[in-house]
Write a protein that holds these residues in place. Structure first.
Motif: not given
Length: 167
Positions: A40-69
């Motif tokens: 799935i293509t996403a531009n909603s990505f960001t780093s969140v934390s270095m310790e622990p190392p966390l990232i965040l992205w945001a899939p849209g609920k209208s996507s047919s791929r949403y549940a799988a992700f």
């Protein structure tokens, strides 16, 4: 001249256009499914934390791929290079776009796209409801990077970013 408005159903296009004024990088998130690799293509990505190392992205609920992700225990986030524009649009339009590629797999069986500028192999840390999207937070278990020009997204168009000055 600037346009000012209160976001509601009648101004949804304006709100989308306003959000599009923020230039972002482009990622493809991949998971393994019983029917093969899924991206799935996403531009909603960001780093969140270095310790622990966390990232965040945001899939849209209208996507047919949403549940799988949102249900995937493991996923990889690929930051695309400027020369990967065609892949960006192919994955955005076709859930089976990765099926014809020769992909390596992580230790957890997640498909890996070659040539990305950076990749974050993650386990699902948390998922939070957020309006018409979910916030998927991943714990980075492995990361890789290479030099190159990034693919950028601005105003519903993809292009490359050319730095003018160092900060």
């Amino acid at each position: 001249m600037a346009t000012s408005f209160a976001p509601d159903a009648s101004t949804s296009r304006l709100l989308r256009d306003a959000f599009g004024r923020f230039a972002t990088g482009v990622t493809v998130v991949t998971i393994a499914t019983p029917s093969g690799p899924l991206g799935i293509t996403a531009n909603s990505f960001t780093s969140v934390s270095m310790e622990p190392p966390l990232i965040l992205w945001a899939p849209g609920k209208s996507s047919s791929r949403y549940a799988a992700f949102v249900e995937a225990e493991h996923f990889s986030v690929h930051i695309l290079a400027a020369e990967q524009s065609e892949l960006c649009w192919a994955v955005a339009k076709d859930r089976f776009a990765l099926h014809h590629l020769d992909l390596d797999l992580t230790d957890h069986g997640v498909p890996v796209i070659p040539g990305s500028l950076a990749r974050f192999d993650c386990s699902r840390h948390a998922v939070h409801e957020a309006g018409d999207h979910a916030l998927v937070i991943g714990l980075v278990e492995q990361a890789s990077l290479r030099d190159g020009a990034p693919l950028a997204f601005y105003g519903s168009k993809a292009g490359s970013f050319v730095p003018q000055v160092a900060l």
